[in-house]
Enzyme design. Sequence first.
Site, short mmCIF file in Angstrom:
data_model
loop_
_atom_site.label_atom_id
_atom_site.label_comp_id
_atom_site.label_asym_id
_atom_site.label_seq_id
_atom_site.Cartn_x
_atom_site.Cartn_y
_atom_site.Cartn_z
N SER A 29 0.82 -1.20 0.00
CA SER A 29 0.00 0.00 0.00
C SER A 29 0.86 1.26 0.00
CB SER A 29 -0.99 -0.05 1.16
OG SER A 29 -2.11 0.76 0.91
N LYS A 54 0.08 -4.33 -3.80
CA LYS A 54 -1.26 -3.82 -3.47
C LYS A 54 -1.44 -2.48 -4.16
CE LYS A 54 -5.11 -3.27 -1.14
NZ LYS A 54 -6.18 -3.02 -2.04
#
Length: 94
Positions: A29, A54
């Site tokens: 992320s 991600k």
Amino acid sequence: MPTQNYKSDGSGDLDTMPMAILINGGSASAAEILSGALHDDRNIPLVGEKSFGKGTVQQLFNLSDGSSLKITVAHWIMPSGRILDYDGSCRIIR
């Protein structure tokens, strides 16, 4: 969709400091977004293993029967144009 650029102003004190970024499969992320952007924009080396990958943003929609639906609404795109999803932050120095 038009491109939006966001810039910040700062002192630039770290612009000339040697830097490397440590990442591994647990880096995901925001860590991937920052490491990928610094690598693409400033050629800062990434050291370690391929990151998690991600690269999507999901939104949760609650349905009238009490269930929910999660839909991908965006992809993170690096300054080079590469989409982060699945690929992780690439070009790792081992």
